[in-house]
Design a protein around this motif. Structure first.
Motif, PDB file in Angstrom:
ATOM      1  N   LEU A 122       4.793  -1.527  10.072  1.00 25.99           N
ATOM      2  CA  LEU A 122       5.134  -2.622   9.156  1.00 25.99           C
ATOM      3  C   LEU A 122       5.066  -2.195   7.690  1.00 25.99           C
ATOM      4  CD1 LEU A 122       3.186  -5.606  10.792  1.00 25.99           C
ATOM      5  CD2 LEU A 122       5.618  -5.042  11.035  1.00 25.99           C
ATOM      6  N   LEU A 123       4.459  -1.054   7.426  1.00 22.39           N
ATOM      7  CA  LEU A 123       4.227  -0.616   6.045  1.00 22.39           C
ATOM      8  C   LEU A 123       5.194   0.497   5.657  1.00 22.39           C
ATOM      9  CD1 LEU A 123       0.343  -0.473   6.319  1.00 22.39           C
ATOM     10  CD2 LEU A 123       1.648  -2.201   5.079  1.00 22.39           C
ATOM     11  N   GLU A 124       5.930   0.289   4.583  1.00 15.58           N
ATOM     12  CA  GLU A 124       6.836   1.321   4.063  1.00 15.58           C
ATOM     13  C   GLU A 124       6.044   2.196   3.094  1.00 15.58           C
ATOM     14  OE1 GLU A 124       9.961   2.223   4.577  1.00 15.58           O
ATOM     15  OE2 GLU A 124      10.322   0.744   6.143  1.00 15.58           O
ATOM     16  N   PRO A 125       5.885   3.478   3.376  1.00 17.08           N
ATOM     17  CA  PRO A 125       5.055   4.337   2.512  1.00 17.08           C
ATOM     18  C   PRO A 125       5.795   4.811   1.262  1.00 17.08           C
ATOM     19  CG  PRO A 125       5.877   5.611   4.357  1.00 17.08           C
ATOM     20  CD  PRO A 125       6.371   4.199   4.561  1.00 17.08           C
ATOM     21  N   VAL A 126       6.206   3.841   0.434  1.00 18.42           N
ATOM     22  CA  VAL A 126       6.956   4.183  -0.777  1.00 18.42           C
ATOM     23  C   VAL A 126       6.101   4.075  -2.029  1.00 18.42           C
ATOM     24  CG1 VAL A 126       9.211   3.598   0.198  1.00 18.42           C
ATOM     25  CG2 VAL A 126       7.846   1.817  -0.894  1.00 18.42           C
ATOM     26  N   PRO A 186      -0.475   2.730  -2.676  1.00 17.01           N
ATOM     27  CA  PRO A 186      -1.299   1.818  -1.873  1.00 17.01           C
ATOM     28  C   PRO A 186      -0.788   1.637  -0.445  1.00 17.01           C
ATOM     29  CG  PRO A 186      -0.990   0.921  -4.074  1.00 17.01           C
ATOM     30  CD  PRO A 186      -0.057   2.090  -3.953  1.00 17.01           C
ATOM     31  N   ALA A 187       0.533   1.482  -0.283  1.00 17.15           N
ATOM     32  CA  ALA A 187       1.090   1.299   1.056  1.00 17.15           C
ATOM     33  C   ALA A 187       0.908   2.559   1.894  1.00 17.15           C
ATOM     34  CB  ALA A 187       2.566   0.928   0.969  1.00 17.15           C
ATOM     35  N   ALA A 188       1.143   3.724   1.284  1.00 16.97           N
ATOM     36  CA  ALA A 188       0.984   4.985   2.010  1.00 16.97           C
ATOM     37  C   ALA A 188      -0.472   5.213   2.411  1.00 16.97           C
ATOM     38  CB  ALA A 188       1.489   6.146   1.154  1.00 16.97           C
ATOM     39  N   LEU A 189      -1.396   4.848   1.524  1.00 18.05           N
ATOM     40  CA  LEU A 189      -2.819   4.999   1.833  1.00 18.05           C
ATOM     41  C   LEU A 189      -3.234   4.077   2.964  1.00 18.05           C
ATOM     42  CD1 LEU A 189      -4.282   5.285  -1.772  1.00 18.05           C
ATOM     43  CD2 LEU A 189      -4.649   6.942   0.067  1.00 18.05           C
ATOM     44  N   GLN A 190      -2.754   2.833   2.932  1.00 23.01           N
ATOM     45  CA  GLN A 190      -3.113   1.894   3.989  1.00 23.01           C
ATOM     46  C   GLN A 190      -2.539   2.361   5.326  1.00 23.01           C
ATOM     47  OE1 GLN A 190      -1.914  -2.156   3.386  1.00 23.01           O
ATOM     48  NE2 GLN A 190      -3.109  -2.911   5.122  1.00 23.01           N
TER      49      GLN A 190
END
Length: 255
Positions: free
Chosen positions: A35-39, A42-46
């Motif tokens: 569900l998380l786009e690592p762009v 914070p999103a990449a870390l999560q």
């Protein structure tokens, strides 16, 4: 064994974080990560944190976690983001060592040391870092005194930040040290608090370990009842966390 703590656990969280939390709490880490786009950092870390946590609970997905971690490291810009990425790398190396996949203890120590140099004492990520340094001290360095000090720092930080999920971990590990020293009342209290918080949060994947830990500090028939409930949840989630299986096995000679 917490990853990123607290996201999606309160009514004010956005729908994405709530969906991620629900999947994570039910041992669906890959679905949550998808569900998380690592762009962004914070999103990449999560996303990396979710996949690192999957490794610790399932002993699978190491390559995916490494890839996600490299992405998070590449996107990190601030000291806090670089520190958080180092904290996740330390956790992944710790998990690999603890579960006997490969001895990466030196990497774990170096990564958590780097995180400590980057994450300010008052920063939000410091409590999680302190907790993970406690895990390293307890389970790899076999130093309960150092572990207790780190867990207490993490406990104070989690309390100050209102991080209930991390508190469930610090309660449980402080109680585990108390149990080893024969402090049964203190152990029961800590394990009970950990279980209460996890049930309130709906953290299903962490509820079976909490039940099993409390069982270790209880007398019969309560101990058997708690272990039976832990075993039921363990089976419900497909045998996760894998490291709990030996503790839930019936005694030799049991029907």
């Amino acid at each position: 064994m917490s990853g990123m703590s607290g996201y999606g656990t309160t009514a004010g969280d956005d729908p994405l974080q709530t969906a991620v939390w629900r999947l994570r709490s039910r041992a669906c880490w890959a679905d949550a990560a998808a569900l998380l786009e690592p762009v962004t950092a914070p999103a990449a870390l999560q996303r990396a944190s979710l996949l690192v946590e999957r490794c610790l609970y399932t002993e699978q997905g190491w390559a995916e976690a490494e890839d996600a971690l490299r992405t998070a490291e590449a996107l990190a810009r601030s000291d806090e983001e670089r520190g958080a990425a180092a904290c996740e790398r330390g956790q992944l190396a710790y998990a690999a060592t603890l579960l006997g996949v490969r001895d990466r203890a030196d990497e774990a120590r170096a990564a958590l040391g780097r995180a400590a140099a980057l994450i300010a004492p008052s920063a939000a990520g410091r409590a999680l870092l302190d907790f993970r340094r406690g895990l390293l001290a307890e389970n790899l360095a076999h130093s309960p005194q150092a572990a207790r000090a780190a867990y207490r720092r993490a406990h104070a930080g989690a309390t100050a930040q209102g991080d209930a999920l991390l508190l469930s971990f610090t309660w449980r590990h402080l109680a585990g040290l108390a149990l080893r020293e024969g402090e049964l009342a203190e152990a029961r209290h800590g394990f009970s608090e950990s279980l209460r918080i996890r049930e309130e949060l709906g953290y299903l994947v962490g509820t079976a370990p909490a039940l099993a830990s409390l069982a270790d500090a209880e007398t019969e028939p309560d101990a058997s009842r708690l272990r039976a409930e832990a075993a039921r949840l363990f089976r419900l989630l497909g045998g996760v966390p894998t490291w709990l299986a030996p503790r839930l096995a019936p005694p030799a000679g049991a029907a």
